[in-house]
Motif scaffolding. Sequence first.
Motif, PDB file in Angstrom:
ATOM      1  N   THR A  41       0.824  -1.209   0.000  1.00  0.00           N
ATOM      2  CA  THR A  41       0.000   0.000   0.000  1.00  0.00           C
ATOM      3  C   THR A  41       0.860   1.262   0.000  1.00  0.00           C
ATOM      4  O   THR A  41       0.406   2.315   0.445  1.00  0.00           O
ATOM      5  N   GLU A  42       2.079   1.129  -0.472  1.00  0.00           N
ATOM      6  CA  GLU A  42       2.962   2.275  -0.567  1.00  0.00           C
ATOM      7  C   GLU A  42       3.907   2.068  -1.749  1.00  0.00           C
ATOM      8  O   GLU A  42       4.030   0.957  -2.272  1.00  0.00           O
ATOM      9  N   THR A  60      -1.074  -0.565  -4.362  1.00  0.00           N
ATOM     10  CA  THR A  60      -1.654   0.773  -4.307  1.00  0.00           C
ATOM     11  C   THR A  60      -0.731   1.705  -3.536  1.00  0.00           C
ATOM     12  O   THR A  60       0.148   1.257  -2.792  1.00  0.00           O
ATOM     13  N   ASP A  62      -0.920   5.960  -1.893  1.00  0.00           N
ATOM     14  CA  ASP A  62      -1.427   7.325  -1.815  1.00  0.00           C
ATOM     15  C   ASP A  62      -0.239   8.273  -1.926  1.00  0.00           C
ATOM     16  O   ASP A  62       0.768   8.112  -1.227  1.00  0.00           O
ATOM     17  N   ARG A  88      -6.105   7.653  -9.703  1.00  0.00           N
ATOM     18  CA  ARG A  88      -7.370   8.292  -9.356  1.00  0.00           C
ATOM     19  C   ARG A  88      -7.082   9.744  -8.964  1.00  0.00           C
ATOM     20  O   ARG A  88      -6.286   9.997  -8.061  1.00  0.00           O
ATOM     21  N   SER A 130     -10.084   9.687 -13.457  1.00  0.00           N
ATOM     22  CA  SER A 130      -8.956   8.760 -13.387  1.00  0.00           C
ATOM     23  C   SER A 130      -8.298   8.651 -14.756  1.00  0.00           C
ATOM     24  O   SER A 130      -8.893   9.022 -15.780  1.00  0.00           O
ATOM     25  N   PRO A 173      -3.580  15.454  -3.672  1.00  0.00           N
ATOM     26  CA  PRO A 173      -3.554  14.008  -3.390  1.00  0.00           C
ATOM     27  C   PRO A 173      -4.072  13.177  -4.564  1.00  0.00           C
ATOM     28  O   PRO A 173      -5.076  13.527  -5.200  1.00  0.00           O
ATOM     29  N   ARG A 175      -4.268   8.778  -5.923  1.00  0.00           N
ATOM     30  CA  ARG A 175      -4.132   7.374  -5.518  1.00  0.00           C
ATOM     31  C   ARG A 175      -3.737   6.558  -6.746  1.00  0.00           C
ATOM     32  O   ARG A 175      -4.435   6.598  -7.761  1.00  0.00           O
ATOM     33  N   GLU A 177      -2.691   2.858  -8.577  1.00  0.00           N
ATOM     34  CA  GLU A 177      -2.843   1.402  -8.541  1.00  0.00           C
ATOM     35  C   GLU A 177      -1.992   0.814  -9.664  1.00  0.00           C
ATOM     36  O   GLU A 177      -2.084   1.243 -10.816  1.00  0.00           O
TER      37      GLU A 177
END
Length: 271
Positions: A41-42, A60, A62, A88, A130, A173, A175, A177
């Motif tokens: 997740t990083e 994923t 952020d 996103r 996205s 920000p 996100r 994937e």
Amino acid sequence: MRTAHVLTTALLAAAALSGTAGAAVADDPSASPGESTAGPTEAGTTFRTATAIEQGVPATADAAAGDYLYWVFPADAGQRATVKAKVRLPEAAGRHGTSTWRLDVYDGLRRRQACMYGMQTRAAAKDTTSVELSCTLRTVRSWAEPWSNDPLPGSYYVRLTVVDLPEEDLGQPVRAEVEARSADAGGAHAGDGSLSTPLVPGATARAAEDDENAPKQAAAFAEPDGGWASGWWSDRWIWTVAGGLLGALAGIAGYSLTRGSGRPARVPQGS
């Protein structure tokens, strides 16, 4: 009748070997992606801090618009890897214009690898929620000449970043994937040579130092199913055996056709 029986046997043998070849490809782990599980997740921010991911497992992260995001995954000989990324974006009300995103893939020597096909760079309009990118690499070779840029077994780095956007949107920000998958290219791309060591970070240094306290970064990178150099087997072996068997059966059939039924009746018997 004997000749027909030989030919029938040859055809049945060829059909059986063909079925074995198809089963071998179907059973190959790279032919069908594994079950999707939770991935990292990083993401890293440099080559040295790239986050290790496994093929078939989505990752994923952020981040902020303008960051460089890095992941790394293993690819072995005979695999044709495809990397897909989806970003996103923030709501349109908070953005000031179009942004352009780019996906790059580098091999273990940090050489940028060209994409055979896929949308490597794509612009996202202000009202787009996205953006999706993809890159399909050339088939990984078991070895290559020093002057070539062929993809080799080892680690492959994925870099995702925005290359153009309004200055006011920097730091917003987002996100990301990312997922990497491979397909088995088959025996047509198999080679006779192989690397002594896959191109993974720190492998050469650890082999030279053999120190228990040496950095363990490379150990974190997952190996392909079956370990490195698992691409020694290919359907080329099956077709080689099938060709040899069919050649032998064809020789037997030809001999049966040309030898006749025996000694001609008009030839006198020897004393």
